[in-house]
Design an enzyme around this catalytic site. Structure first.
Site, PDB file in Angstrom:
ATOM      1  N   THR A 137       8.496   4.771   2.660  1.00 28.53           N
ATOM      2  CA  THR A 137       8.481   5.010   1.228  1.00 28.53           C
ATOM      3  C   THR A 137       9.700   5.888   0.980  1.00 28.53           C
ATOM      4  O   THR A 137      10.110   6.614   1.869  1.00 28.53           O
ATOM      5  CB  THR A 137       7.207   5.784   0.819  1.00 28.53           C
ATOM      6  OG1 THR A 137       6.070   5.043   1.241  1.00 28.53           O
ATOM      7  CG2 THR A 137       7.124   6.015  -0.668  1.00 28.53           C
ATOM      8  N   ARG A 170      -2.383  -5.593  -1.631  1.00 28.67           N
ATOM      9  CA  ARG A 170      -2.687  -4.179  -1.388  1.00 28.67           C
ATOM     10  C   ARG A 170      -1.656  -3.267  -2.040  1.00 28.67           C
ATOM     11  O   ARG A 170      -0.449  -3.527  -1.981  1.00 28.67           O
ATOM     12  CB  ARG A 170      -2.711  -3.926   0.125  1.00 28.67           C
ATOM     13  CG  ARG A 170      -2.925  -2.462   0.526  1.00 28.67           C
ATOM     14  CD  ARG A 170      -1.617  -1.772   0.868  1.00 28.67           C
ATOM     15  NE  ARG A 170      -1.823  -0.401   1.353  1.00 28.67           N
ATOM     16  CZ  ARG A 170      -0.850   0.482   1.547  1.00 28.67           C
ATOM     17  NH1 ARG A 170       0.402   0.138   1.308  1.00 28.67           N
ATOM     18  NH2 ARG A 170      -1.124   1.700   1.971  1.00 28.67           N
ATOM     19  N   GLY A 221      -0.683   0.966  -2.188  1.00 32.87           N
ATOM     20  CA  GLY A 221      -0.980   2.287  -1.657  1.00 32.87           C
ATOM     21  C   GLY A 221      -0.881   3.322  -2.766  1.00 32.87           C
ATOM     22  O   GLY A 221      -1.180   3.028  -3.926  1.00 32.87           O
ATOM     23  N   ASP A 222      -0.470   4.538  -2.407  1.00 30.88           N
ATOM     24  CA  ASP A 222      -0.428   5.620  -3.388  1.00 30.88           C
ATOM     25  C   ASP A 222       0.862   5.647  -4.202  1.00 30.88           C
ATOM     26  O   ASP A 222       0.913   6.322  -5.235  1.00 30.88           O
ATOM     27  CB  ASP A 222      -0.626   6.974  -2.690  1.00 30.88           C
ATOM     28  CG  ASP A 222       0.475   7.258  -1.676  1.00 30.88           C
ATOM     29  OD1 ASP A 222       0.873   6.321  -0.943  1.00 30.88           O
ATOM     30  OD2 ASP A 222       0.947   8.403  -1.611  1.00 30.88           O
ATOM     31  N   THR A 269       4.713  10.358   0.875  1.00 25.01           N
ATOM     32  CA  THR A 269       4.890   9.235   1.790  1.00 25.01           C
ATOM     33  C   THR A 269       3.876   9.394   2.904  1.00 25.01           C
ATOM     34  O   THR A 269       3.760  10.459   3.497  1.00 25.01           O
ATOM     35  CB  THR A 269       6.314   9.180   2.372  1.00 25.01           C
ATOM     36  OG1 THR A 269       6.335   8.173   3.399  1.00 25.01           O
ATOM     37  CG2 THR A 269       6.754  10.502   2.974  1.00 25.01           C
ATOM     38  N   GLY A 280      -1.208   5.510   2.672  1.00 22.08           N
ATOM     39  CA  GLY A 280      -1.524   5.505   1.247  1.00 22.08           C
ATOM     40  C   GLY A 280      -3.001   5.592   0.909  1.00 22.08           C
ATOM     41  O   GLY A 280      -3.375   6.249  -0.076  1.00 22.08           O
TER      42      GLY A 280
END
Lengths: 314, 314
Positions: free
Chosen positions: B181, B209, B211-212, B232, B235
């Site tokens: 990330t 999918r 992640g954060d 990073t 996630g």
């Protein structure tokens, strides 16, 4: 302390008694009662708060009156795109789905994402592939076709408006102020709390917009140490204010109780910020809070040994 | 107090000196320096922290070494699906995109969503439609084709693994422990902070999918009262722990300073929780924190009048 307790909402906004018919009011009240009963039956039989919030939300998703599941509003291209999320307060496990089409009960898909995948959040076509791989129940477009919703879309298209509404009987201007989302929070006899939220989003929405409903921390959060929360409101503001987790942090870090934390966020911070809507909240002692800064919120709650509460207006 | 300051990251994970060549190390170091310089030039000329974090992240997105933009890893079906988000600390405005394909700089699309739409988050095909409607720069698949990334996908498919990696030179087992990330946080001379995060996600990922990285409150947050954060890491854990906003709340509600709040979340809470990764943080006084609980994190920072810092390992 209640051994078990449950609260639900069916959306917040400008819900005025003056424009509601007695028949409509009865239908909403019955829909809320039905959802509470489904959840309470699980809790009474020592079921988990997770199962209870899922079942209560499924009941609301199956009711075309509410903007989630079957009653999801139409997007600009005449589809029903839904978002949902769920979280359990003991393990902090969570599942969420954004932009899913033709899944009968998005909340159950969110639970499956939590329990049957390594992930928390899945979006769009990819999420549909996962749903198919685990035999999630799909329904065709006709199941999601609700005439009142379709009429709302035609109304919205006339002015190119994007409505955060959830109700079919009022005029377009009024619809702008309704935030159609459903949700549930519960405490089970094991002492665990859980939260679930599901929505059909905005009438005439474009561009794959998602609000706070699929966002853990904003629309949904659960933690046995603090609270379980499900929000309904102008999603963009709820995301920017990280509403659900803000209430948890006010309890954990500032020592506020459930009610004071909800009041601080819904009736002070969000009002200043311009974020209209509300939320339902529960803590591990069975305290319940049903806060909103709009004209009304479809809501109901039930604690073990106490009478059922159902409310629509302020 | 620094008049302006900036920090960036290019991902965290098992980044070991023992498996790094001097050439590779130089390339990463140069990539980080380039991104800092682009951002610093803006800040030095009284530009906004928002412009600085966007420009620094664009630089990292354009560098195939990092898992974002051009260097995005491949999904299971051989595509590059990217997520990004951005937030400004003065107005708490935010923009985010999940599952976007063929957009050259997802971070600029996130900024456009913030500034040119009523929404915060857009997903998938719908987000692409919005991007086209505002003339966002697209690039064809060949632009995103990086041989090392494609090799990673073939490696991942052999074992049906889903890798949170971002590096092409190490073996598959090692790749599992790299969280690709990129991100930036900055303070401008007007005293406003901002944060930006962008990612190509996971090698061989399926099911849409996310992640954060596209989640305001989890992967990205900015508030002049507290801090600006870009995360990073793994996630799913960062979403469940609402990492970015947790740091802000520890500062606002518990009175912790930036460093102590970051230490509490990254080195204590996330370690207990099992969430590997790191983050970069800045406050309105120009304090910077670069925290990670993994073996390494590609990172760099620069404060007005001070020397550039670049780090890879612990």
């Amino acid at each position: 302390m209640s051994k078990y307790a449950i609260a639900i909402h069916g959306g917040a906004g400008t819900i005025l008694k003056s424009i509601m018919t007695p028949e409509k009011e009865n239908q909403y009240t019955q829909g809320l009662k039905d959802a509470i009963e489904v959840g309470e039956t699980i809790l009474k039989n020592n079921g988990s708060s997770l199962a209870a919030v899922e079942a209560a939300v499924r009941s609301l998703e199956n009711n075309p009156l509410f903007n989630a599941g079957r009653g999801a509003v139409f997007t600009n291209d005449g589809k029903n795109e839904m978002d949902a999320s769920i979280m359990r307060g003991d393990t902090l496990e969570a599942g969420a789905v954004a932009g899913i089409k033709n899944v009968k009960n998005p909340i159950s898909l969110a639970r499956s994402i939590m329990e049957k995948s390594e992930h928390v959040l899945m979006c769009g076509e990819g999420a549909a592939k996962f749903a198919k791989s685990i035999n999630t129940e799909f329904a065709d477009d006709s199941y999601f076709f609700v005439q009142a919703r379709f009429d709302q879309l035609q109304e919205a298209k006339k002015t190119d408006g994007v409505f955060l509404d959830h109700s079919g009987e009022a005029n377009a201007e009024d619809n702008k102020q309704k935030f159609g989302t459903v949700g549930a929070v519960a405490l089970d006899v094991q002492g665990t709390i859980a939260a679930a939220t599901s929505t059909g989003g905005m009438t005439n929405k474009k561009f794959g917009r998602a609000g706070d409903s699929p966002i853990i921390g904003s629309g949904t959060y659960a933690n046995n140490k603090t609270c379980a929360i499900s929000c309904t409101g102008h999603g963009e503001f709820f995301i920017r204010a990280v509403v659900a987790y803000d209430i948890s942090c006010l309890m954990e870090y500032k020592g506020l109780n459930l009610h004071d934390a909800c009041y601080e966020v819904v009736n002070k911070k969000l009002v200043t910020f311009g974020g209209e809507g509300g939320l339902i909240a529960i803590d591990a002692k069975g305290n319940i809070d049903l806060s909103f800064n709009s004209e009304g919120m479809y809501r109901a709650s039930k604690k073990e040994g106490e009478a059922l509460f159902v409310g629509i207006y302020k």
